[in-house]
Design a protein around this motif. Structure first.
Motif, PDB file in Angstrom:
ATOM      1  N   LEU A   3      56.491  23.303 -96.042  1.00 60.01           N
ATOM      2  CA  LEU A   3      56.046  22.145 -94.989  1.00 60.01           C
ATOM      3  C   LEU A   3      54.612  21.563 -95.076  1.00 60.01           C
ATOM      4  CD1 LEU A   3      57.706  20.584 -93.016  1.00 60.01           C
ATOM      5  CD2 LEU A   3      57.105  22.194 -91.361  1.00 60.01           C
ATOM      6  N   ALA A   4      53.731  22.536 -95.225  1.00 60.81           N
ATOM      7  CA  ALA A   4      52.374  22.222 -95.363  1.00 60.81           C
ATOM      8  C   ALA A   4      52.013  21.272 -96.355  1.00 60.81           C
ATOM      9  CB  ALA A   4      51.400  23.446 -95.468  1.00 60.81           C
ATOM     10  N   ALA A   5      52.610  21.578 -97.556  1.00 59.09           N
ATOM     11  CA  ALA A   5      52.565  20.796 -98.706  1.00 59.09           C
ATOM     12  C   ALA A   5      52.975  19.546 -98.635  1.00 59.09           C
ATOM     13  CB  ALA A   5      52.994  21.437-100.012  1.00 59.09           C
ATOM     14  N   ILE A   6      53.997  19.314 -97.895  1.00 55.43           N
ATOM     15  CA  ILE A   6      54.754  18.067 -97.617  1.00 55.43           C
ATOM     16  C   ILE A   6      53.864  17.237 -96.551  1.00 55.43           C
ATOM     17  CG2 ILE A   6      56.761  16.734 -96.454  1.00 55.43           C
ATOM     18  CD1 ILE A   6      58.447  19.266 -97.316  1.00 55.43           C
ATOM     19  N   ARG A   7      53.288  18.010 -95.618  1.00 59.13           N
ATOM     20  CA  ARG A   7      52.330  17.170 -94.752  1.00 59.13           C
ATOM     21  C   ARG A   7      51.317  16.617 -95.407  1.00 59.13           C
ATOM     22  NH1 ARG A   7      52.910  21.808 -91.034  1.00 59.13           N
ATOM     23  NH2 ARG A   7      54.842  21.261 -89.569  1.00 59.13           N
ATOM     24  N   ARG A   8      50.808  17.308 -96.232  1.00 62.00           N
ATOM     25  CA  ARG A   8      49.468  16.996 -96.984  1.00 62.00           C
ATOM     26  C   ARG A   8      49.829  15.838 -97.880  1.00 62.00           C
ATOM     27  NH1 ARG A   8      44.561  15.571 -97.519  1.00 62.00           N
ATOM     28  NH2 ARG A   8      43.808  16.012 -99.469  1.00 62.00           N
ATOM     29  N   TYR A   9      51.036  15.995 -98.458  1.00 60.33           N
ATOM     30  CA  TYR A   9      51.295  15.063 -99.485  1.00 60.33           C
ATOM     31  C   TYR A   9      51.735  13.619 -98.761  1.00 60.33           C
ATOM     32  CZ  TYR A   9      53.979  12.378-103.106  1.00 60.33           C
ATOM     33  OH  TYR A   9      54.419  11.305-104.100  1.00 60.33           O
ATOM     34  N   ALA A  10      52.126  13.564 -97.608  1.00 64.16           N
ATOM     35  CA  ALA A  10      52.385  12.532 -96.591  1.00 64.16           C
ATOM     36  C   ALA A  10      51.181  11.921 -96.188  1.00 64.16           C
ATOM     37  CB  ALA A  10      53.345  12.817 -95.458  1.00 64.16           C
ATOM     38  N   SER A  14      49.771   8.219 -97.181  1.00 64.15           N
ATOM     39  CA  SER A  14      49.563   7.453 -95.887  1.00 64.15           C
ATOM     40  C   SER A  14      48.203   6.679 -95.974  1.00 64.15           C
ATOM     41  CB  SER A  14      49.739   7.875 -94.568  1.00 64.15           C
ATOM     42  OG  SER A  14      48.743   8.877 -94.314  1.00 64.15           O
ATOM     43  N   HIS A  15      47.402   7.396 -96.769  1.00 61.55           N
ATOM     44  CA  HIS A  15      45.957   7.099 -96.986  1.00 61.55           C
ATOM     45  C   HIS A  15      45.644   5.908 -97.948  1.00 61.55           C
ATOM     46  CE1 HIS A  15      44.110  10.868 -95.021  1.00 61.55           C
ATOM     47  NE2 HIS A  15      44.301   9.861 -94.227  1.00 61.55           N
ATOM     48  N   GLY A  16      46.844   5.650 -98.934  1.00 61.77           N
ATOM     49  CA  GLY A  16      46.906   4.510 -99.707  1.00 61.77           C
ATOM     50  C   GLY A  16      46.371   5.016-101.098  1.00 61.77           C
ATOM     51  N   PRO A  17      45.816   4.258-101.901  1.00 59.93           N
ATOM     52  CA  PRO A  17      45.659   4.300-103.167  1.00 59.93           C
ATOM     53  C   PRO A  17      44.221   4.994-103.296  1.00 59.93           C
ATOM     54  CG  PRO A  17      46.090   1.937-102.916  1.00 59.93           C
ATOM     55  CD  PRO A  17      46.093   2.688-101.621  1.00 59.93           C
ATOM     56  N   GLY A  18      44.058   5.603-104.555  1.00 60.93           N
ATOM     57  CA  GLY A  18      42.707   6.345-104.515  1.00 60.93           C
ATOM     58  C   GLY A  18      42.894   7.844-104.637  1.00 60.93           C
ATOM     59  N   ASN A  19      43.961   8.475-104.159  1.00 60.99           N
ATOM     60  CA  ASN A  19      44.242   9.915-104.231  1.00 60.99           C
ATOM     61  C   ASN A  19      45.371  10.414-105.132  1.00 60.99           C
ATOM     62  OD1 ASN A  19      46.363   9.466-102.605  1.00 60.99           O
ATOM     63  ND2 ASN A  19      45.556   9.627-100.653  1.00 60.99           N
ATOM     64  N   GLU A  20      45.799   9.580-106.014  1.00 56.21           N
ATOM     65  CA  GLU A  20      46.915   9.774-106.833  1.00 56.21           C
ATOM     66  C   GLU A  20      46.745  11.037-107.365  1.00 56.21           C
ATOM     67  OE1 GLU A  20      45.202   6.865-106.845  1.00 56.21           O
ATOM     68  OE2 GLU A  20      46.781   5.410-106.098  1.00 56.21           O
ATOM     69  N   LYS A  21      45.626  11.432-107.962  1.00 56.45           N
ATOM     70  CA  LYS A  21      45.121  12.775-108.738  1.00 56.45           C
ATOM     71  C   LYS A  21      45.382  13.996-107.795  1.00 56.45           C
ATOM     72  CE  LYS A  21      41.842  11.238-112.038  1.00 56.45           C
ATOM     73  NZ  LYS A  21      40.640  11.367-113.056  1.00 56.45           N
ATOM     74  N   ASP A  22      45.194  13.716-106.547  1.00 57.16           N
ATOM     75  CA  ASP A  22      45.427  14.994-105.584  1.00 57.16           C
ATOM     76  C   ASP A  22      46.814  15.147-105.434  1.00 57.16           C
ATOM     77  OD1 ASP A  22      42.887  15.393-105.198  1.00 57.16           O
ATOM     78  OD2 ASP A  22      42.331  14.063-103.459  1.00 57.16           O
ATOM     79  N   ARG A  23      47.700  13.996-105.161  1.00 56.83           N
ATOM     80  CA  ARG A  23      49.252  13.896-105.352  1.00 56.83           C
ATOM     81  C   ARG A  23      49.856  14.475-106.381  1.00 56.83           C
ATOM     82  NH1 ARG A  23      50.613   7.833-103.536  1.00 56.83           N
ATOM     83  NH2 ARG A  23      48.458   7.368-102.994  1.00 56.83           N
ATOM     84  N   LEU A  24      49.266  14.202-107.561  1.00 56.75           N
ATOM     85  CA  LEU A  24      49.887  14.931-108.864  1.00 56.75           C
ATOM     86  C   LEU A  24      49.795  16.286-108.843  1.00 56.75           C
ATOM     87  CD1 LEU A  24      51.030  14.586-111.414  1.00 56.75           C
ATOM     88  CD2 LEU A  24      48.764  13.751-112.383  1.00 56.75           C
ATOM     89  N   THR A  25      48.461  16.684-108.351  1.00 56.26           N
ATOM     90  CA  THR A  25      48.148  18.256-108.311  1.00 56.26           C
ATOM     91  C   THR A  25      49.258  18.777-107.341  1.00 56.26           C
ATOM     92  OG1 THR A  25      45.749  17.875-108.803  1.00 56.26           O
ATOM     93  CG2 THR A  25      46.431  19.727-107.867  1.00 56.26           C
ATOM     94  N   LEU A  26      49.353  18.340-106.179  1.00 52.21           N
ATOM     95  CA  LEU A  26      50.576  19.037-105.352  1.00 52.21           C
ATOM     96  C   LEU A  26      51.717  18.938-105.962  1.00 52.21           C
ATOM     97  CD1 LEU A  26      49.763  17.222-101.742  1.00 52.21           C
ATOM     98  CD2 LEU A  26      49.769  19.896-102.630  1.00 52.21           C
ATOM     99  N   LEU A  27      52.124  17.772-106.652  1.00 50.95           N
ATOM    100  CA  LEU A  27      53.628  17.732-107.129  1.00 50.95           C
ATOM    101  C   LEU A  27      53.738  18.892-108.588  1.00 50.95           C
ATOM    102  CD1 LEU A  27      54.245  13.865-107.312  1.00 50.95           C
ATOM    103  CD2 LEU A  27      55.290  15.732-106.082  1.00 50.95           C
ATOM    104  N   ARG A  28      52.530  19.028-109.233  1.00 51.83           N
ATOM    105  CA  ARG A  28      52.590  19.946-110.250  1.00 51.83           C
ATOM    106  C   ARG A  28      52.551  21.237-109.773  1.00 51.83           C
ATOM    107  NH1 ARG A  28      47.935  17.132-114.118  1.00 51.83           N
ATOM    108  NH2 ARG A  28      49.475  15.751-115.312  1.00 51.83           N
ATOM    109  N   GLN A  29      51.885  21.630-108.689  1.00 50.97           N
ATOM    110  CA  GLN A  29      52.009  22.996-108.185  1.00 50.97           C
ATOM    111  C   GLN A  29      53.248  23.324-107.755  1.00 50.97           C
ATOM    112  OE1 GLN A  29      48.937  22.640-105.036  1.00 50.97           O
ATOM    113  NE2 GLN A  29      47.408  23.455-106.547  1.00 50.97           N
ATOM    114  N   HIS A  30      53.884  22.105-107.090  1.00 48.87           N
ATOM    115  CA  HIS A  30      55.217  22.526-106.862  1.00 48.87           C
ATOM    116  C   HIS A  30      56.485  22.791-107.697  1.00 48.87           C
ATOM    117  CE1 HIS A  30      58.713  22.615-104.013  1.00 48.87           C
ATOM    118  NE2 HIS A  30      59.134  21.426-104.644  1.00 48.87           N
ATOM    119  N   ARG A  31      56.199  22.030-108.808  1.00 51.71           N
ATOM    120  CA  ARG A  31      57.082  22.134-109.881  1.00 51.71           C
ATOM    121  C   ARG A  31      56.939  23.592-110.431  1.00 51.71           C
ATOM    122  NH1 ARG A  31      55.753  18.477-115.156  1.00 51.71           N
ATOM    123  NH2 ARG A  31      54.026  19.601-114.731  1.00 51.71           N
ATOM    124  N   GLN A  32      55.513  23.948-110.504  1.00 57.16           N
ATOM    125  CA  GLN A  32      55.352  25.329-111.264  1.00 57.16           C
ATOM    126  C   GLN A  32      56.112  26.439-110.308  1.00 57.16           C
ATOM    127  OE1 GLN A  32      54.219  26.599-113.884  1.00 57.16           O
ATOM    128  NE2 GLN A  32      54.776  28.702-113.242  1.00 57.16           N
TER     129      GLN A  32
END
Length: 77
Positions: A3-10, A14-32
């Protein structure tokens, strides 16, 4: 995803463009995490499948009473 990661991702989305690398990091961590969990569950499934085969074999051979005797599990010797 926790849930904490979902909140962070959301929050990042919601902050819009410019943080795509952070989103990708979260997704990669979840995939692992999911990949690791799948490995653990596959090991559990392999052990359960082995036990099912043992029971099926004993029942088919009429030797079910031997199921209570100790026998080594493959890979645990």
């Amino acid at each position: 995803m926790p849930l904490a990661a979902i909140r962070r991702y959301a929050e990042l989305v919601s902050h819009g463009p410019g943080n795509e690398k952070d989103r990708l990091t979260l997704l990669r961590q979840h995939r692992q995490h999911v990949t690791s969990r799948i490995g653990q569950l596959t090991e559990c499934l392999d052990l359960i499948s082995y036990k099912v085969r043992v029971y099926e074999d004993h029942l088919a051979q009429g030797t079910a009473s031997q199921l209570w005797t100790a026998s080594p599990v493959p890979g645990n010797e």
